[in-house]
Design a protein around this motif. Structure first.
Motif, PDB file in Angstrom:
ATOM      1  N   MET A 194       0.850  -1.187   0.000  1.00  0.00           N
ATOM      2  CA  MET A 194       0.000   0.000   0.000  1.00  0.00           C
ATOM      3  C   MET A 194       0.886   1.237   0.000  1.00  0.00           C
ATOM      4  O   MET A 194       1.823   1.329   0.782  1.00  0.00           O
ATOM      5  CB  MET A 194      -0.927  -0.008   1.212  1.00  0.00           C
ATOM      6  CG  MET A 194      -2.017   1.018   1.071  1.00  0.00           C
ATOM      7  SD  MET A 194      -3.460   0.741   2.097  1.00  0.00           S
ATOM      8  CE  MET A 194      -3.939  -0.909   1.746  1.00  0.00           C
ATOM      9  N   VAL A 195       0.562   2.168  -0.895  1.00  0.00           N
ATOM     10  CA  VAL A 195       1.309   3.418  -0.981  1.00  0.00           C
ATOM     11  C   VAL A 195       0.378   4.576  -0.639  1.00  0.00           C
ATOM     12  O   VAL A 195      -0.829   4.499  -0.859  1.00  0.00           O
ATOM     13  CB  VAL A 195       1.928   3.623  -2.381  1.00  0.00           C
ATOM     14  CG1 VAL A 195       2.960   2.559  -2.689  1.00  0.00           C
ATOM     15  CG2 VAL A 195       0.872   3.658  -3.463  1.00  0.00           C
ATOM     16  N   THR A 196       0.960   5.608  -0.075  1.00  0.00           N
ATOM     17  CA  THR A 196       0.176   6.800   0.231  1.00  0.00           C
ATOM     18  C   THR A 196       1.085   8.016   0.283  1.00  0.00           C
ATOM     19  O   THR A 196       2.256   7.902   0.667  1.00  0.00           O
ATOM     20  CB  THR A 196      -0.595   6.658   1.562  1.00  0.00           C
ATOM     21  OG1 THR A 196      -1.381   7.829   1.763  1.00  0.00           O
ATOM     22  CG2 THR A 196       0.338   6.482   2.743  1.00  0.00           C
ATOM     23  N   GLY A 197       0.546   9.126  -0.122  1.00  0.00           N
ATOM     24  CA  GLY A 197       1.253  10.391   0.003  1.00  0.00           C
ATOM     25  C   GLY A 197       0.869  11.100   1.288  1.00  0.00           C
ATOM     26  O   GLY A 197       1.377  12.163   1.601  1.00  0.00           O
ATOM     27  N   SER A 198      -0.001  10.481   2.050  1.00  0.00           N
ATOM     28  CA  SER A 198      -0.501  11.085   3.280  1.00  0.00           C
ATOM     29  C   SER A 198       0.539  11.010   4.391  1.00  0.00           C
ATOM     30  O   SER A 198       1.201   9.990   4.567  1.00  0.00           O
ATOM     31  CB  SER A 198      -1.777  10.372   3.732  1.00  0.00           C
ATOM     32  OG  SER A 198      -2.188  10.866   4.984  1.00  0.00           O
ATOM     33  N   GLU A 199       0.631  12.075   5.138  1.00  0.00           N
ATOM     34  CA  GLU A 199       1.498  12.083   6.314  1.00  0.00           C
ATOM     35  C   GLU A 199       0.675  11.899   7.581  1.00  0.00           C
ATOM     36  O   GLU A 199       1.216  11.927   8.679  1.00  0.00           O
ATOM     37  CB  GLU A 199       2.293  13.384   6.360  1.00  0.00           C
ATOM     38  CG  GLU A 199       3.286  13.485   5.200  1.00  0.00           C
ATOM     39  CD  GLU A 199       4.170  14.703   5.303  1.00  0.00           C
ATOM     40  OE1 GLU A 199       4.372  15.227   6.415  1.00  0.00           O
ATOM     41  OE2 GLU A 199       4.663  15.126   4.262  1.00  0.00           O
ATOM     42  N   ASP A 200      -0.624  11.686   7.414  1.00  0.00           N
ATOM     43  CA  ASP A 200      -1.528  11.501   8.533  1.00  0.00           C
ATOM     44  C   ASP A 200      -1.256  10.169   9.226  1.00  0.00           C
ATOM     45  O   ASP A 200      -1.309   9.098   8.606  1.00  0.00           O
ATOM     46  CB  ASP A 200      -2.976  11.549   8.018  1.00  0.00           C
ATOM     47  CG  ASP A 200      -3.992  11.317   9.115  1.00  0.00           C
ATOM     48  OD1 ASP A 200      -3.937  12.036  10.127  1.00  0.00           O
ATOM     49  OD2 ASP A 200      -4.818  10.396   8.941  1.00  0.00           O
ATOM     50  N   ALA A 201      -0.965  10.211  10.515  1.00  0.00           N
ATOM     51  CA  ALA A 201      -0.627   9.006  11.268  1.00  0.00           C
ATOM     52  C   ALA A 201      -1.781   8.003  11.293  1.00  0.00           C
ATOM     53  O   ALA A 201      -1.551   6.791  11.222  1.00  0.00           O
ATOM     54  CB  ALA A 201      -0.223   9.376  12.694  1.00  0.00           C
ATOM     55  N   GLU A 202      -3.015   8.480  11.357  1.00  0.00           N
ATOM     56  CA  GLU A 202      -4.151   7.574  11.384  1.00  0.00           C
ATOM     57  C   GLU A 202      -4.287   6.803  10.068  1.00  0.00           C
ATOM     58  O   GLU A 202      -4.540   5.600  10.075  1.00  0.00           O
ATOM     59  CB  GLU A 202      -5.448   8.350  11.666  1.00  0.00           C
ATOM     60  CG  GLU A 202      -6.654   7.445  11.768  1.00  0.00           C
ATOM     61  CD  GLU A 202      -7.957   8.206  12.035  1.00  0.00           C
ATOM     62  OE1 GLU A 202      -9.001   7.693  11.645  1.00  0.00           O
ATOM     63  OE2 GLU A 202      -7.894   9.301  12.634  1.00  0.00           O
ATOM     64  N   THR A 203      -4.110   7.502   8.959  1.00  0.00           N
ATOM     65  CA  THR A 203      -4.172   6.842   7.642  1.00  0.00           C
ATOM     66  C   THR A 203      -3.093   5.783   7.538  1.00  0.00           C
ATOM     67  O   THR A 203      -3.345   4.663   7.090  1.00  0.00           O
ATOM     68  CB  THR A 203      -4.029   7.874   6.508  1.00  0.00           C
ATOM     69  OG1 THR A 203      -5.089   8.820   6.604  1.00  0.00           O
ATOM     70  CG2 THR A 203      -4.055   7.209   5.138  1.00  0.00           C
ATOM     71  N   ARG A 204      -1.892   6.117   7.955  1.00  0.00           N
ATOM     72  CA  ARG A 204      -0.784   5.151   7.888  1.00  0.00           C
ATOM     73  C   ARG A 204      -1.063   3.936   8.777  1.00  0.00           C
ATOM     74  O   ARG A 204      -0.780   2.809   8.408  1.00  0.00           O
ATOM     75  CB  ARG A 204       0.523   5.821   8.283  1.00  0.00           C
ATOM     76  CG  ARG A 204       1.009   6.762   7.227  1.00  0.00           C
ATOM     77  CD  ARG A 204       2.231   7.526   7.707  1.00  0.00           C
ATOM     78  NE  ARG A 204       2.713   8.371   6.656  1.00  0.00           N
ATOM     79  CZ  ARG A 204       3.906   8.236   6.102  1.00  0.00           C
ATOM     80  NH1 ARG A 204       4.739   7.308   6.508  1.00  0.00           N
ATOM     81  NH2 ARG A 204       4.269   9.044   5.134  1.00  0.00           N
ATOM     82  N   ALA A 205      -1.603   4.161   9.948  1.00  0.00           N
ATOM     83  CA  ALA A 205      -1.919   3.063  10.867  1.00  0.00           C
ATOM     84  C   ALA A 205      -2.995   2.163  10.261  1.00  0.00           C
ATOM     85  O   ALA A 205      -2.885   0.940  10.335  1.00  0.00           O
ATOM     86  CB  ALA A 205      -2.361   3.609  12.212  1.00  0.00           C
ATOM     87  N   ARG A 206      -4.032   2.745   9.664  1.00  0.00           N
ATOM     88  CA  ARG A 206      -5.089   1.948   9.023  1.00  0.00           C
ATOM     89  C   ARG A 206      -4.522   1.127   7.868  1.00  0.00           C
ATOM     90  O   ARG A 206      -4.917  -0.009   7.645  1.00  0.00           O
ATOM     91  CB  ARG A 206      -6.199   2.851   8.507  1.00  0.00           C
ATOM     92  CG  ARG A 206      -7.101   3.394   9.587  1.00  0.00           C
ATOM     93  CD  ARG A 206      -8.254   4.220   9.013  1.00  0.00           C
ATOM     94  NE  ARG A 206      -9.049   3.460   8.081  1.00  0.00           N
ATOM     95  CZ  ARG A 206      -9.433   3.895   6.883  1.00  0.00           C
ATOM     96  NH1 ARG A 206      -9.122   5.104   6.481  1.00  0.00           N
ATOM     97  NH2 ARG A 206     -10.156   3.130   6.089  1.00  0.00           N
ATOM     98  N   ALA A 207      -3.595   1.705   7.136  1.00  0.00           N
ATOM     99  CA  ALA A 207      -3.008   1.015   5.993  1.00  0.00           C
ATOM    100  C   ALA A 207      -2.204  -0.217   6.430  1.00  0.00           C
ATOM    101  O   ALA A 207      -2.206  -1.228   5.749  1.00  0.00           O
ATOM    102  CB  ALA A 207      -2.108   1.961   5.214  1.00  0.00           C
ATOM    103  N   ARG A 208      -1.574  -0.124   7.568  1.00  0.00           N
ATOM    104  CA  ARG A 208      -0.807  -1.282   8.073  1.00  0.00           C
ATOM    105  C   ARG A 208      -1.750  -2.385   8.462  1.00  0.00           C
ATOM    106  O   ARG A 208      -1.537  -3.519   8.342  1.00  0.00           O
ATOM    107  CB  ARG A 208       0.032  -0.884   9.281  1.00  0.00           C
ATOM    108  CG  ARG A 208       1.320  -0.254   8.841  1.00  0.00           C
ATOM    109  CD  ARG A 208       2.251  -0.102  10.040  1.00  0.00           C
ATOM    110  NE  ARG A 208       2.960   1.129   9.863  1.00  0.00           N
ATOM    111  CZ  ARG A 208       2.683   2.276  10.472  1.00  0.00           C
ATOM    112  NH1 ARG A 208       1.738   2.356  11.353  1.00  0.00           N
ATOM    113  NH2 ARG A 208       3.380   3.334  10.218  1.00  0.00           N
TER     114      ARG A 208
END
Length: 93
Positions: free
Chosen positions: A79-93
């Motif tokens: 999964m790739v994202t340009g978001s620096e939002d910690a919640e988005t990154r946590a959901r992606a994991r």
């Protein structure tokens, strides 16, 4: 076969180029996550690269649906994202 899904055509070009530089020649791309999901439900692939944030069906939802399928329970998903939002990154994991 690797499938890359991103709603940004520019990102698809970059990701496909990155795959090609690593010797991966069989790459299919989709800008529409719903069409990608339809394709993936009918076809086995070696790996999937998916954007986290897309309209209609985001990468997290798409991955959840794939994991419900016997065919893709073990398919590697990046999964790739340009978001620096910690919640988005946590959901992606």
């Amino acid at each position: 076969m690797i499938v890359i899904i991103d709603d940004s055509p520019t990102a698809l070009v970059v990701l496909k180029s990155f795959a090609g530089e690593r010797g991966l020649r069989e790459v299919m791309t989709f800008t529409d996550p719903v069409k990608a999901l339809d394709y993936l439900m009918q076809n086995a692939v070696d790996a999937i690269v998916v954007d986290c944030t897309m309209p209609t069906l985001d990468g997290i939802q798409l991955t959840q649906r794939l994991r419900e399928s016997e065919q893709h329970k073990q398919t590697p998903v990046i999964m790739v994202t340009g978001s620096e939002d910690a919640e988005t990154r946590a959901r992606a994991r």
